[in-house]
Design a protein around this motif. Sequence first.
Motif, mmCIF file in Angstrom:
data_model
loop_
_atom_site.group_PDB
_atom_site.id
_atom_site.type_symbol
_atom_site.label_atom_id
_atom_site.label_comp_id
_atom_site.label_asym_id
_atom_site.label_seq_id
_atom_site.Cartn_x
_atom_site.Cartn_y
_atom_site.Cartn_z
ATOM 1 N N LEU A 152 0.757 -1.055 -0.063
ATOM 2 C CA LEU A 152 0.008 -0.004 -0.012
ATOM 3 C C LEU A 152 1.016 1.075 0.106
ATOM 4 O O LEU A 152 0.690 2.228 -0.538
ATOM 5 N N GLN A 153 2.082 1.321 0.817
ATOM 6 C CA GLN A 153 2.722 2.322 0.946
ATOM 7 C C GLN A 153 3.583 2.467 -0.738
ATOM 8 O O GLN A 153 3.818 3.799 -0.940
ATOM 9 N N ARG A 154 3.847 1.489 -1.370
ATOM 10 C CA ARG A 154 4.298 1.683 -2.557
ATOM 11 C C ARG A 154 3.420 1.967 -3.729
ATOM 12 O O ARG A 154 3.687 2.272 -4.811
ATOM 13 N N ALA A 155 1.986 1.997 -3.511
ATOM 14 C CA ALA A 155 0.961 2.250 -4.465
ATOM 15 C C ALA A 155 1.181 3.685 -5.178
ATOM 16 O O ALA A 155 1.337 4.561 -4.554
ATOM 17 N N ARG A 156 0.989 3.446 -6.514
ATOM 18 C CA ARG A 156 1.143 4.758 -7.216
ATOM 19 C C ARG A 156 0.009 5.590 -7.096
ATOM 20 O O ARG A 156 -1.220 5.041 -7.565
ATOM 21 N N PRO A 157 -0.098 6.846 -6.630
ATOM 22 C CA PRO A 157 -1.377 7.674 -6.738
ATOM 23 C C PRO A 157 -1.830 8.123 -8.161
ATOM 24 O O PRO A 157 -0.938 8.216 -9.167
ATOM 25 N N LEU A 158 -3.072 8.405 -8.375
ATOM 26 C CA LEU A 158 -3.417 8.579 -9.968
ATOM 27 C C LEU A 158 -4.441 9.516 -9.919
ATOM 28 O O LEU A 158 -5.335 9.852 -8.927
ATOM 29 N N HIS A 224 -15.231 7.989 -16.470
ATOM 30 C CA HIS A 224 -15.747 7.079 -17.064
ATOM 31 C C HIS A 224 -15.158 6.153 -18.145
ATOM 32 O O HIS A 224 -15.692 5.047 -18.122
ATOM 33 N N ALA A 225 -14.608 6.589 -19.101
ATOM 34 C CA ALA A 225 -13.830 6.168 -19.975
ATOM 35 C C ALA A 225 -12.845 5.019 -19.533
ATOM 36 O O ALA A 225 -12.714 3.834 -20.212
ATOM 37 N N LEU A 226 -12.200 5.214 -18.560
ATOM 38 C CA LEU A 226 -11.360 4.296 -17.898
ATOM 39 C C LEU A 226 -12.083 3.064 -17.448
ATOM 40 O O LEU A 226 -11.606 1.872 -17.643
ATOM 41 N N THR A 227 -13.066 3.153 -16.873
ATOM 42 C CA THR A 227 -14.004 2.181 -16.325
ATOM 43 C C THR A 227 -14.505 1.353 -17.584
ATOM 44 O O THR A 227 -14.454 0.023 -17.535
ATOM 45 N N LEU A 228 -14.909 1.958 -18.565
ATOM 46 C CA LEU A 228 -15.549 1.300 -19.842
ATOM 47 C C LEU A 228 -14.107 0.595 -20.557
ATOM 48 O O LEU A 228 -14.310 -0.568 -21.199
ATOM 49 N N ALA A 229 -13.179 1.171 -20.723
ATOM 50 C CA ALA A 229 -11.744 0.680 -21.391
ATOM 51 C C ALA A 229 -11.345 -0.821 -20.528
ATOM 52 O O ALA A 229 -10.730 -1.781 -20.955
ATOM 53 N N THR A 251 -11.071 10.747 -29.301
ATOM 54 C CA THR A 251 -9.554 10.659 -29.015
ATOM 55 C C THR A 251 -8.887 12.057 -29.009
ATOM 56 O O THR A 251 -7.823 12.210 -28.398
ATOM 57 N N ALA A 252 -9.544 12.933 -29.708
ATOM 58 C CA ALA A 252 -8.711 14.285 -29.871
ATOM 59 C C ALA A 252 -9.009 14.951 -28.544
ATOM 60 O O ALA A 252 -8.265 15.643 -27.914
ATOM 61 N N MET A 253 -10.307 14.726 -27.834
ATOM 62 C CA MET A 253 -10.618 15.120 -26.365
ATOM 63 C C MET A 253 -9.291 14.653 -25.396
ATOM 64 O O MET A 253 -8.772 15.255 -24.652
ATOM 65 N N VAL A 254 -9.237 13.051 -25.430
ATOM 66 C CA VAL A 254 -8.442 12.546 -24.591
ATOM 67 C C VAL A 254 -6.985 13.113 -24.745
ATOM 68 O O VAL A 254 -6.134 13.393 -23.662
ATOM 69 N N SER A 263 -5.265 5.277 -26.190
ATOM 70 C CA SER A 263 -4.636 3.918 -26.131
ATOM 71 C C SER A 263 -3.422 3.700 -25.395
ATOM 72 O O SER A 263 -3.591 2.834 -24.360
ATOM 73 N N ARG A 264 -2.712 4.827 -25.324
ATOM 74 C CA ARG A 264 -1.585 4.954 -24.366
ATOM 75 C C ARG A 264 -2.132 5.210 -22.891
ATOM 76 O O ARG A 264 -1.472 4.792 -22.079
ATOM 77 N N PHE A 265 -2.860 6.260 -22.879
ATOM 78 C CA PHE A 265 -3.678 6.650 -21.407
ATOM 79 C C PHE A 265 -4.244 5.401 -20.733
ATOM 80 O O PHE A 265 -3.782 5.513 -19.713
#
Length: 269
Positions: A152-158, A224-229, A251-254, A263-265
């Motif tokens: 948990l201490q090593r977990a990366r924040p997002l 929301h897009a992340l949950t769908l992906a 794609t342009a918005m992201v 795709s990379r995000f």
Amino acid sequence: MAGRQSFPAFSPERFAPTPERPLRAKARLLEHLADIQPHRHDWAQLVFSVTGAVRVNTEASTYIVPPSRAVWIPPGIVHAVTAIEQCDLRTLYLGPELLDGDAWQMGRVLEVSALLRELVLALPSTPDPAPPETAADTERRRGIERLALIELQRARPLALGVALPRDVRLRRLCEAMLREPGRHAGLEDWAAEAGASARTLSRLFREQLGTSFAQWRSQLLLAHALTLAARGRPMSHIAAELGYASASAFTAMVTRTVGMPPSRFFAEA
């Protein structure tokens, strides 16, 4: 909403951390759109879902996370949980003395490593009085707890949280957007629905949240897009569900928002 279920907080005090058991795990199945009512407790909490996306609300922010992410909730913060889809919800309660530092006093999204996920699943998830442990069981549990704390201490924040306003009118609008982010694209349409002028709402976004409507909406759509992906949805389906006319517009918005194509995000986030 028809069929929506709301549940109490499932007696969190029954899982209160103790010096003997400073980490306590809890498991709960939630159906689609089921709510756990707002509540608070004196210990910290890590909440994530083994399967299915969840939304965690606090007074100041909302967090929309897929199974590979978790929400950190500091002690004393009022919070509520909504199952965006059917989910196998897991909670890790932590004694307040386990994690020091200013970063742990703020709610945030954390990356859940495969190891941390398995460690939480391996912890006993029954409230007191639990079946008596053998000496071997106690030694194993303490080893899992120590390693889970290290992970948990090593977990990366997002940066996946979405700030929420205090103003009642703007809060009502933001909640509607959270429920159906693709219903309207422009502030004018949302303003007409909210019964306020676009100019007033634009001013409130700046005053209450320190951002523009477009920037706030982009952050919401990314969550929301992340949950769908995470469910393996193709880009065209994600774009359509979020109200974009084409995958290229999405794609342009992201790319404009995070500086990289979807795709990379999605791969990195």
